[in-house]
Design an enzyme around this catalytic site. Structure first.
Site, PDB file in Angstrom:
ATOM      1  N   LYS A 192      38.171  47.673  31.416  1.00 25.43           N
ATOM      2  CA  LYS A 192      38.687  46.526  30.668  1.00 25.43           C
ATOM      3  C   LYS A 192      38.515  46.841  29.186  1.00 25.43           C
ATOM      4  O   LYS A 192      37.881  46.093  28.424  1.00 25.43           O
ATOM      5  CB  LYS A 192      37.929  45.255  31.098  1.00 25.43           C
ATOM      6  CG  LYS A 192      38.515  43.943  30.582  1.00 25.43           C
ATOM      7  CD  LYS A 192      39.855  43.578  31.198  1.00 25.43           C
ATOM      8  CE  LYS A 192      40.423  42.334  30.518  1.00 25.43           C
ATOM      9  NZ  LYS A 192      41.807  42.032  30.949  1.00 25.43           N
ATOM     10  N   ASP A 224      42.558  44.006  35.582  1.00 20.79           N
ATOM     11  CA  ASP A 224      43.435  42.933  36.079  1.00 20.79           C
ATOM     12  C   ASP A 224      44.749  43.528  36.593  1.00 20.79           C
ATOM     13  O   ASP A 224      45.259  43.149  37.658  1.00 20.79           O
ATOM     14  CB  ASP A 224      43.671  41.864  35.008  1.00 20.79           C
ATOM     15  CG  ASP A 224      44.079  42.431  33.651  1.00 20.79           C
ATOM     16  OD1 ASP A 224      43.963  43.653  33.436  1.00 20.79           O
ATOM     17  OD2 ASP A 224      44.519  41.633  32.797  1.00 20.79           O
ATOM     18  N   ASP A 248      33.161  46.586  42.960  1.00 23.81           N
ATOM     19  CA  ASP A 248      32.811  45.635  44.026  1.00 23.81           C
ATOM     20  C   ASP A 248      34.049  44.833  44.418  1.00 23.81           C
ATOM     21  O   ASP A 248      34.380  44.686  45.591  1.00 23.81           O
ATOM     22  CB  ASP A 248      31.704  44.702  43.523  1.00 23.81           C
ATOM     23  CG  ASP A 248      31.320  43.658  44.563  1.00 23.81           C
ATOM     24  OD1 ASP A 248      31.162  44.029  45.742  1.00 23.81           O
ATOM     25  OD2 ASP A 248      31.197  42.472  44.192  1.00 23.81           O
ATOM     26  N   ASP A 252      36.842  45.521  47.902  1.00 27.40           N
ATOM     27  CA  ASP A 252      37.143  44.513  48.931  1.00 27.40           C
ATOM     28  C   ASP A 252      38.650  44.305  49.034  1.00 27.40           C
ATOM     29  O   ASP A 252      39.202  44.183  50.127  1.00 27.40           O
ATOM     30  CB  ASP A 252      36.486  43.161  48.597  1.00 27.40           C
ATOM     31  CG  ASP A 252      35.154  42.965  49.319  1.00 27.40           C
ATOM     32  OD1 ASP A 252      34.566  43.968  49.757  1.00 27.40           O
ATOM     33  OD2 ASP A 252      34.710  41.806  49.435  1.00 27.40           O
TER      34      ASP A 252
HETATM   35  C1  IPM Z   1      28.925  45.445  48.460  1.00 28.10           C
HETATM   36  C2  IPM Z   1      28.298  44.083  48.543  1.00 28.10           C
HETATM   37  C3  IPM Z   1      27.030  44.082  47.672  1.00 28.10           C
HETATM   38  C4  IPM Z   1      27.451  44.348  46.248  1.00 28.10           C
HETATM   39  C5  IPM Z   1      26.186  42.800  47.781  1.00 28.10           C
HETATM   40  C6  IPM Z   1      25.790  42.522  49.227  1.00 28.10           C
HETATM   41  C7  IPM Z   1      24.972  42.835  46.915  1.00 28.10           C
HETATM   42  O1  IPM Z   1      29.194  43.099  48.139  1.00 28.10           O
HETATM   43  O2  IPM Z   1      28.274  46.422  48.885  1.00 28.10           O
HETATM   44  O3  IPM Z   1      30.045  45.544  47.981  1.00 28.10           O
HETATM   45  O4  IPM Z   1      27.802  43.415  45.511  1.00 28.10           O
HETATM   46  O5  IPM Z   1      27.430  45.516  45.853  1.00 28.10           O
HETATM   47 MG    MG Z   2      31.130  43.815  47.734  1.00 32.47          MG
END
Ligand code: IPM
Ligand code: MG
Length: 358
Positions: A192, A224, A248, A252
C-alpha cells in the site's frame, strides 16, 4: 537418520484430520518419530496455556511440526493471551517461521466448487508468499493509551505499529523470487505504497532484491487492487509476495477462489527450513467429532512437510498423486460433494488415500 515430527492436533476438527494424515505418513515406511502434544484450546484445558512449555519444547526440538487447527467459540471470552490463536502466533515467533507459503490450486475435478465462473478459475495455480513474523502483527508499541493532546485529548486510544526492517523484507523477497523462479517466473509484490511508509520501503527493497533475479518479472500492486484482481482475473498471477496483514487477508480470498478450502495446505518455514505445516482452513468447531471434515488439506500439508523440511520429494509426490487419484475416483467429503460423486467420511477418505498409495 530418524526425523522428529511434532504432531499438534489442536481443536475442533484438528484431531480427526491429523489422525488421517498420520496414517498416510505411517504408510510411507519413512524413518519418522512422531510425538503428540496438545495445542490451542485443548492445551489450555490441560495446562492452562494455549502454548504450554511441553508443546513449545517439543516443537523446538523437532525437524517439522504437523499442525491441525486451533480455536473454538468456547474460548472466546478468555483474555487474548490465553486464546487458542496465541498458540500459532507464539510458534511462529518462537521458531522464527517468517515464510508462509500458501498455494491456491484448483483441482480440475472440483472446478464447479468455486463461486466464480469455471472459465475464470479453471487451471488456477497461484502461490501466496506471506511474511509471517513481522508487520503490525508483532510491531511494538501496541496497546491502549490515554491521549494528552489533539482533537481527542483525554480519551483512550487503541494503537498498533506497522514496521518492517530491511532484513525482514529481503529474506521474504528471496523466498518469493526463488519460488517464482521454479514456477512461472512472475512475482507480484503487494503493498500500500501510495499511503504507507512501511509499504514504500517494502517496495524499494523488493526492487533491489529483484536485481539478483533478472529471469523473474517483478510487478507491484496496491493491496486494494490486488483484492479486486484476484476475483477478476486470478490466473494473471503466478507468485504473490506480501506482508503479514495483507497476506492474511489475500490468502483467505485466494483460498476461497478454489471453492475448496478443505483442499489447501500451507507451510511456514524458518531460515533453517524447519517448518510448521497446517491446512489453510480453520478448526470448524461446528462439525468437530462428526467424522465429516475433509482431511485432504492436512495430508497435502504432510506432503509439503516431506518436500520442504525432510528432503523427501518423491514421497511427497506419492501423497499428492494419491489425493489426485481419490478425486478422480469421485470420492468427496461433504464440503466438496456434488451430484454424481460419492460422499465419504473423514476416515473413509483416509482409507481411500491409503489404498491409492499402494
Ligand atoms: C492465519 C490465521 C491466523 C493469522 C490467526 C489464527 C491468528 O488467520 O493463519 O491466517 O491471522 O495469521
Ligand atoms: Mg488468516
Amino acid at each position: 537418520m530418524t526425523k522428529k515430527i511434532a504432531v499438534l492436533p489442536g481443536d475442533g476438527i484438528g484431531p480427526e484430520i491429523i489422525e488421517q494424515a498420520v496414517r498416510v505418513l505411517g504408510a510411507l515406511s519413512l524413518d519418522l518419530e512422531l510425538e503428540t502434544q496438545p495445542v490451542g484450546g485443548a492445551a489450555y484445558d490441560v495446562h492452562g496455556h494455549p502454548l504450554p512449555p511441553v508443546t513449545l519444547e517439543l516443537a523446538k526440538r523437532s525437524d517439522a511440526i504437523l499442525f491441525g487447527a486451533v480455536g473454538d467459540w468456547k474460548y472466546d471470552n478468555l483474555p487474548r493471551e490465553h486464546r487458542p490463536e496465541q498458540a500459532i502466533l507464539g510458534l511462529r515467533r518462537a521458531l522464527g517461521l517468517f515464510a508462509n507459503l500458501r498455494p491456491a490450486v484448483l483441482y480440475p475435478e472440483l472446478a464447479n466448487a468455486s463461486s466464480l465462473k469455471p472459465e475464470v478459475v479453471a487451471g488456477l495455480d497461484i502461490l501466496i508468499v506471506r511474511e509471517l513474523t513481522g508487520d503490525i502483527y508483532f510491531g511494538q508499541p501496541r496497546g491502549v493509551r490515554l491521549l494528552d493532546d489533539g482533537p481527542f485529548k483525554g480519551e483512550r486510544q487503541g494503537f498498533d505499529t506497522m514496521h518492517y526492517a530491511e532484513t525482514e523484507i529481503r529474506r521474504i523477497g528471496h523466498v518469493a523470487f526463488q519460488a517464482a523462479r521454479k514456477r512461472g517466473k512472475k512475482l507480484c509484490s503487494v503493498d500500500k505504497a501510495n499511503v504507507l511508509e512501511t509499504s514504500q520501503f517494502w517496495r524499494d527493497i523488493m526492487i533491489d532484491v529483484a536485481k539478483e533475479y533478472p529471469d523473474v518479472e517483478l510487478s507491484h500492486m496496491y493491496v486494494d487492487n490486488a483484492a479486486m484482481q484476484l476475483v477478476r482475473a486470478p490466473k494473471a498471477f503466478d507468485v504473490i509476495v506480501t506482508g503479514n496483514l495483507f497476506g492474511d487477508i489475500l490468502s483467505d480470498e485466494a483460498a476461497m477462489l478454489t471453492g475448496s478450502i478443505g483442499m489447501l495446505p500451507s507451510a511456514s518455514l524458518n531460515a533453517s527450513n524447519q517448518g510448521l505445516y497446517e491446512p489453510s482452513h480453520g478448526s470448524a468447531p461446528d462439525i468437530a467429532g462428526k467424522n465429516i471434515a475433509n482431511p485432504l488439506a492436512t495430508m497435502l500439508s504432510a506432503a509439503m512437510m516431506l518436500r520442504y523440511s525432510l528432503d523427501q520429494s518423491a514421497q511427497a509426490d506419492r501423497i499428492e498423486a494419491a489425493v489426485q487419484s481419490v478425486l478422480q475416483q469421485g470420492l468427496r467429503t461433504a464440503d466438496i460433494y456434488e451430484e454424481g460423486t460419492t460422499r465419504v467420511s473423514t476416515s473413509e477418505m483416509g482409507d481411500a488415500v491409503l489404498k491409492a498409495l499402494k
